[in-house]
Scaffold this motif. Sequence first.
Motif, PDB file in Angstrom:
ATOM      1  N   ARG A  89      16.186  19.670   2.153  1.00 57.52           N
ATOM      2  CA  ARG A  89      15.955  21.122   2.166  1.00 57.52           C
ATOM      3  C   ARG A  89      17.194  21.900   1.728  1.00 57.52           C
ATOM      4  N   GLY A  90      18.368  21.296   1.831  1.00 52.46           N
ATOM      5  CA  GLY A  90      19.599  21.950   1.388  1.00 52.46           C
ATOM      6  C   GLY A  90      19.945  21.679  -0.064  1.00 52.46           C
ATOM      7  N   SER A  91      19.125  20.887  -0.769  1.00 49.91           N
ATOM      8  CA  SER A  91      19.413  20.584  -2.180  1.00 49.91           C
ATOM      9  C   SER A  91      18.928  21.726  -3.064  1.00 49.91           C
ATOM     10  N   PRO A  92      19.529  21.892  -4.232  1.00 45.26           N
ATOM     11  CA  PRO A  92      19.231  23.056  -5.078  1.00 45.26           C
ATOM     12  C   PRO A  92      17.769  23.211  -5.503  1.00 45.26           C
ATOM     13  N   TYR A  93      17.046  22.102  -5.718  1.00 45.02           N
ATOM     14  CA  TYR A  93      15.702  22.211  -6.284  1.00 45.02           C
ATOM     15  C   TYR A  93      14.573  21.753  -5.363  1.00 45.02           C
ATOM     16  N   PHE A  94      14.874  21.467  -4.107  1.00 43.52           N
ATOM     17  CA  PHE A  94      13.818  20.994  -3.214  1.00 43.52           C
ATOM     18  C   PHE A  94      12.688  22.020  -3.093  1.00 43.52           C
ATOM     19  N   ASP A  95      13.024  23.271  -2.862  1.00 46.11           N
ATOM     20  CA  ASP A  95      11.988  24.291  -2.698  1.00 46.11           C
ATOM     21  C   ASP A  95      11.144  24.463  -3.955  1.00 46.11           C
ATOM     22  N   HIS A  96      11.752  24.238  -5.107  1.00 47.88           N
ATOM     23  CA  HIS A  96      11.024  24.367  -6.376  1.00 47.88           C
ATOM     24  C   HIS A  96       9.931  23.289  -6.515  1.00 47.88           C
ATOM     25  N   TYR A  97      10.214  22.077  -6.042  1.00 49.84           N
ATOM     26  CA  TYR A  97       9.284  20.953  -6.209  1.00 49.84           C
ATOM     27  C   TYR A  97       8.484  20.619  -4.949  1.00 49.84           C
ATOM     28  N   ARG A  98       8.814  21.231  -3.854  1.00 50.24           N
ATOM     29  CA  ARG A  98       8.205  20.912  -2.558  1.00 50.24           C
ATOM     30  C   ARG A  98       6.677  20.882  -2.603  1.00 50.24           C
ATOM     31  N   GLU A  99       6.068  21.893  -3.205  1.00 47.74           N
ATOM     32  CA  GLU A  99       4.602  21.991  -3.220  1.00 47.74           C
ATOM     33  C   GLU A  99       3.937  20.848  -3.979  1.00 47.74           C
ATOM     34  N   ARG A 100       4.655  20.218  -4.887  1.00 53.48           N
ATOM     35  CA  ARG A 100       4.088  19.081  -5.620  1.00 53.48           C
ATOM     36  C   ARG A 100       4.025  17.824  -4.754  1.00 53.48           C
ATOM     37  N   PHE A 101       4.980  17.685  -3.837  1.00 49.41           N
ATOM     38  CA  PHE A 101       5.093  16.459  -3.045  1.00 49.41           C
ATOM     39  C   PHE A 101       4.396  16.527  -1.689  1.00 49.41           C
ATOM     40  N   GLU A 102       4.404  17.685  -1.065  1.00 50.43           N
ATOM     41  CA  GLU A 102       3.876  17.795   0.299  1.00 50.43           C
ATOM     42  C   GLU A 102       2.439  17.281   0.447  1.00 50.43           C
ATOM     43  N   PRO A 103       1.525  17.537  -0.503  1.00 45.80           N
ATOM     44  CA  PRO A 103       0.157  17.024  -0.337  1.00 45.80           C
ATOM     45  C   PRO A 103       0.067  15.507  -0.184  1.00 45.80           C
ATOM     46  N   PHE A 104       1.032  14.768  -0.731  1.00 43.72           N
ATOM     47  CA  PHE A 104       1.004  13.302  -0.623  1.00 43.72           C
ATOM     48  C   PHE A 104       1.308  12.818   0.788  1.00 43.72           C
ATOM     49  N   TYR A 105       1.786  13.714   1.616  1.00 45.42           N
ATOM     50  CA  TYR A 105       2.109  13.351   2.991  1.00 45.42           C
ATOM     51  C   TYR A 105       1.103  13.944   3.976  1.00 45.42           C
ATOM     52  N   ARG A 106       0.024  14.490   3.444  1.00 46.04           N
ATOM     53  CA  ARG A 106      -1.083  15.001   4.254  1.00 46.04           C
ATOM     54  C   ARG A 106      -2.398  14.313   3.883  1.00 46.04           C
ATOM     55  N   ARG A 107      -2.557  13.993   2.618  1.00 37.07           N
ATOM     56  CA  ARG A 107      -3.792  13.387   2.123  1.00 37.07           C
ATOM     57  C   ARG A 107      -3.744  11.873   2.294  1.00 37.07           C
ATOM     58  N   ARG A 108      -4.880  11.283   2.596  1.00 39.36           N
ATOM     59  CA  ARG A 108      -4.952   9.826   2.733  1.00 39.36           C
ATOM     60  C   ARG A 108      -5.468   9.194   1.449  1.00 39.36           C
ATOM     61  N   PHE A 109      -4.839   8.128   1.069  1.00 39.07           N
ATOM     62  CA  PHE A 109      -5.262   7.297  -0.055  1.00 39.07           C
ATOM     63  C   PHE A 109      -5.697   5.956   0.524  1.00 39.07           C
ATOM     64  N   ASP A 110      -6.706   5.346  -0.034  1.00 38.36           N
ATOM     65  CA  ASP A 110      -7.134   4.029   0.457  1.00 38.36           C
ATOM     66  C   ASP A 110      -6.178   2.932   0.020  1.00 38.36           C
ATOM     67  N   PHE A 111      -5.744   2.998  -1.249  1.00 40.39           N
ATOM     68  CA  PHE A 111      -4.969   1.903  -1.828  1.00 40.39           C
ATOM     69  C   PHE A 111      -3.538   2.314  -2.145  1.00 40.39           C
ATOM     70  N   LEU A 112      -2.608   1.413  -1.871  1.00 44.73           N
ATOM     71  CA  LEU A 112      -1.197   1.645  -2.170  1.00 44.73           C
ATOM     72  C   LEU A 112      -0.993   1.924  -3.656  1.00 44.73           C
ATOM     73  N   ALA A 113      -1.671   1.189  -4.523  1.00 45.95           N
ATOM     74  CA  ALA A 113      -1.487   1.374  -5.963  1.00 45.95           C
ATOM     75  C   ALA A 113      -1.846   2.795  -6.382  1.00 45.95           C
ATOM     76  N   ASP A 114      -2.930   3.341  -5.853  1.00 46.97           N
ATOM     77  CA  ASP A 114      -3.321   4.713  -6.191  1.00 46.97           C
ATOM     78  C   ASP A 114      -2.271   5.714  -5.710  1.00 46.97           C
ATOM     79  N   TYR A 115      -1.768   5.491  -4.515  1.00 44.20           N
ATOM     80  CA  TYR A 115      -0.735   6.361  -3.945  1.00 44.20           C
ATOM     81  C   TYR A 115       0.526   6.321  -4.808  1.00 44.20           C
ATOM     82  N   ASP A 116       0.974   5.106  -5.118  1.00 44.59           N
ATOM     83  CA  ASP A 116       2.173   4.937  -5.946  1.00 44.59           C
ATOM     84  C   ASP A 116       2.006   5.589  -7.317  1.00 44.59           C
ATOM     85  N   LEU A 117       0.874   5.346  -7.958  1.00 37.73           N
ATOM     86  CA  LEU A 117       0.658   5.863  -9.312  1.00 37.73           C
ATOM     87  C   LEU A 117       0.583   7.383  -9.337  1.00 37.73           C
TER      88      LEU A 117
END
Length: 199
Positions: A89-117
């Motif tokens: 949160r103290g890095s220069p660009y975290f807030d800029h990219y946060r919205e792209r990453f946060e959904p991956f930590y709320r949504r469930r994926f069945d397969f690891l490969a799908d999550y990784d990709l």
Amino acid sequence: MTILPAAYLGSVAYFARLLRDECVIDLGEHFVKRSERNRARILTSGGVMELTAHVRNADRPRTPMREVRLDYSKRWQHQHWMSLVSGYRGSPYFDHYRERFEPFYRRRFDFLADYDLELTRILLEAFGGTMPRISESYVEAAAGDLDLRPRNSEDPAFSAEPYVQVFSDRLPFAPNLSAADLLFAEGPGAAALSKASLR
């Protein structure tokens, strides 16, 4: 051609290859425990931390990567997201990219490969790259191919290009963390720094 495994929040070296080479991500290979397929390294105030995406039946031998299922019996997604927020949160660009990453930590994926990709696609878009070819069946390495699938194999041409990390005032530079570390630190300059790390 460079043959890569699927990777959870892949390393700077991983993305350097994706951005510079003709690559294929192999989902037909066997899942390798304790590898980048479900582990990522990030930086926190206490130093380098390893994040592990939990999987089911990881002890079964010779399970193709495309068949490995994620395990949600523990709250690893929540823990990973809290670690990312706390660390970056103290890095220069975290807030800029946060919205792209946060959904991956709320949504469930069945397969690891799908999550990784999907995470790889999000990172590549932020780096200005495009997804490589994905192979559902095992890729045989031909003469001249660079095969980076063996467990914890290191790219012989990779030499980390230093950048200012979030805790650089108290910690030494930690090379080859997750590409998210580089992205949150350098933003639009991350792709050029990543590519410059391949000699």
